[in-house]
Design an enzyme around this catalytic site. Structure first.
Site, PDB file in Angstrom:
ATOM      1  N   THR A 213       1.024  -1.074  -0.028  1.00  0.00           N
ATOM      2  CA  THR A 213      -0.140   0.148  -0.099  1.00  0.00           C
ATOM      3  C   THR A 213       0.831   1.264  -0.067  1.00  0.00           C
ATOM      4  O   THR A 213       0.370   2.164  -0.697  1.00  0.00           O
ATOM      5  CB  THR A 213      -0.884  -0.008   1.208  1.00  0.00           C
ATOM      6  OG1 THR A 213      -1.698  -1.093   0.891  1.00  0.00           O
ATOM      7  CG2 THR A 213      -1.613   1.481   1.421  1.00  0.00           C
TER       8      THR A 213
ATOM      9  N   GLN B 150       0.484  -9.606  -5.626  1.00  0.00           N
ATOM     10  CA  GLN B 150      -0.148 -11.116  -5.817  1.00  0.00           C
ATOM     11  C   GLN B 150       0.680 -11.867  -6.823  1.00  0.00           C
ATOM     12  O   GLN B 150       0.603 -13.308  -6.488  1.00  0.00           O
ATOM     13  CB  GLN B 150      -1.567 -11.108  -5.984  1.00  0.00           C
ATOM     14  CG  GLN B 150      -2.487 -10.603  -5.251  1.00  0.00           C
ATOM     15  CD  GLN B 150      -2.786 -11.137  -3.903  1.00  0.00           C
ATOM     16  OE1 GLN B 150      -2.327 -12.387  -3.728  1.00  0.00           O
ATOM     17  NE2 GLN B 150      -3.313 -10.698  -3.020  1.00  0.00           N
TER      18      GLN B 150
ATOM     19  N   SER C 115       4.857  -6.960  -1.778  1.00  0.00           N
ATOM     20  CA  SER C 115       4.869  -7.073  -0.106  1.00  0.00           C
ATOM     21  C   SER C 115       5.302  -8.559   0.227  1.00  0.00           C
ATOM     22  O   SER C 115       4.955  -9.448  -0.265  1.00  0.00           O
ATOM     23  CB  SER C 115       3.133  -6.812   0.194  1.00  0.00           C
ATOM     24  OG  SER C 115       3.109  -6.663   1.669  1.00  0.00           O
TER      25      SER C 115
ATOM     26  N   CYS D  47      -9.049  -5.665   1.700  1.00  0.00           N
ATOM     27  CA  CYS D  47      -9.213  -4.507   1.841  1.00  0.00           C
ATOM     28  C   CYS D  47     -10.539  -4.068   1.807  1.00  0.00           C
ATOM     29  O   CYS D  47     -11.059  -3.161   2.340  1.00  0.00           O
ATOM     30  CB  CYS D  47      -8.449  -3.674   0.677  1.00  0.00           C
ATOM     31  SG  CYS D  47      -8.779  -3.996  -0.993  1.00  0.00           S
TER      32      CYS D  47
END
Length: 373
Positions: A71, A178, A198, A318
């Site tokens: 993010t 992803q 991430s 989210c």
């Protein structure tokens, strides 16, 4: 519990925890304190991890900036480039099925006078490249298109998108949260200028991520969002999360799990054979770890409530946090009943065949019980 919500987060791999533990205890130095051995030790570990994560995408380690997660990386990529004094263009192109970290940041930039074009997708969740080509003008600063969708697993052709952007003179950012470590990515060959990822999606720790920013051909200019110390070559100030960074580095070295696609297909076949279920998303252009299914006549949230021993999701994490139905499935043109009846199953490297078979039985019996009421 059977855990099939790996697109939300993944369990920490044992090798990752083992690599992190010394930096949570004895090797606790600040990587910016290079005037003593503990600080130098931490700095060396950070640079080793930088090399490890860079190698996954064919990047130079100097092009990797550590962040708190994807993010922050998305925000830094979009806002950092948009506000750089090196650029005068004020048009951004993105897709309506992007993660909220991209969509909300684009909306913020719109409030600051930027022009944003939101492209739609087809019923399979794919972007039409002709529509993208038509949307990119000589005033387009950046195109931001995710590699793999977090709800459906649908893969966009980022190599073709990168080539199109390079031809048109627009920068290309991709949210690879992803797909990083799961799908082949080469930032050079694919003409990617910025990339977000991430750790906690690849069996690493939460609270750490990266932003790749191209240094050459072209050199991308990006303004910092956080100030105070000039860490990370001035792009992201703040004391580095050394244990987390070491964990992400180790997670990046884990081999790609084999056989997940076979397990995903086994799950789909089992459920579609026993139930009136529909797969949401392109059948081939998607991650092998992900399936999004709609069950006719059933509310997905109520279905999950009947199965507390099964961890799945009715939308992305989210969106679930905001208690909203899936905007991704809505953008694909599905009606309310299909959206409400959807459930996302996402597999990880520790998912077993026994868990898949147990999931088929549990879901099928739960749906059948709900339809008989």
């Amino acid at each position: 519990m059977i855990y099939l919500d790996h697109n939300a987060t993944t369990p920490l791999a044992p090798q990752v925890l083992e690599a992190m533990m010394p930096f949570l205890t004895d090797r606790f130095g600040n990587a910016a304190s290079r005037h003593h051995l503990l600080g130098c030790d931490a700095a060396t570990a950070v640079e080793t991890s930088r090399q490890q994560v860079a190698s996954v995408i064919g990047a130079d380690p100097r092009e990797i900036t550590w962040t708190s997660g994807a993010t922050e990386s998305d925000n830094l990529a979009l806002q950092g480039v948009a506000h750089s004094s090196a650029y005068r263009k004020r048009h951004i192109v993105t897709v309506s099925t992007e993660h909220r970290a991209v969509l909300d940041t684009c909306e913020q930039l719109e409030s600051q006078g930027f022009d944003v074009t939101y492209l739609g997708v087809d019923a399979g969740g794919l972007l039409d490249l002709d529509h993208l080509k038509a949307a990119v003008t000589n005033q387009t600063l950046m195109v931001s298109v995710m590699h793999a969708n977090n709800e459906t697993g649908v893969l966009h052709p980022i190599a073709q998108i990168g080539a199109l952007c390079r031809e048109r003179g627009a920068l290309f950012h991709t949210d690879a949260t992803q797909s990083y470590g799961k799908e082949p990515i080469d930032v050079r060959i694919m003409h990617i200028d910025l990339l977000s990822a991430s750790a906690h999606k690849i069996h690493g720790p939460k609270g750490v991520g990266l932003l790749y920013v191209r240094r050459r051909n072209p050199r991308v200019r990006c303004e910092a969002l956080l100030h105070g110390g000039g860490h990370e070559r001035g792009l992201r100030s703040g004391t580095l999360n050394v244990p987390g960074i070491v964990g992400m580095g180790m997670a990046a070295t884990l081999p790609t799990a084999n056989g997940i696609g076979t397990l995903r297909d086994r799950l789909e076949t089992g459920l579609c054979t026993r139930l009136d279920a529909t797969i949401n998303g392109h059948r081939s252009e998607r991650l092998p770890t992900t399936t999004n299914l709609s069950f006719a006549g059933v509310d997905g949230a109520k279905l999950m409530a009947r199965m507390p021993e099964l961890a799945v999701s009715s939308s992305s994490a989210c969106t679930s946090a905001l208690l909203q139905p899936s905007y991704v499935l809505g953008a694909m043109g599905f009606d309310d009943a299909r959206i409400q009846g959807s459930v996302r199953f996402s597999l990880g490297r520790f998912t077993s065949e026994e868990e898949i078979d147990a999931t088929v039985t549990l879901v099928a019996e739960s749906v059948e019980a709900m339809l008989q009421r």
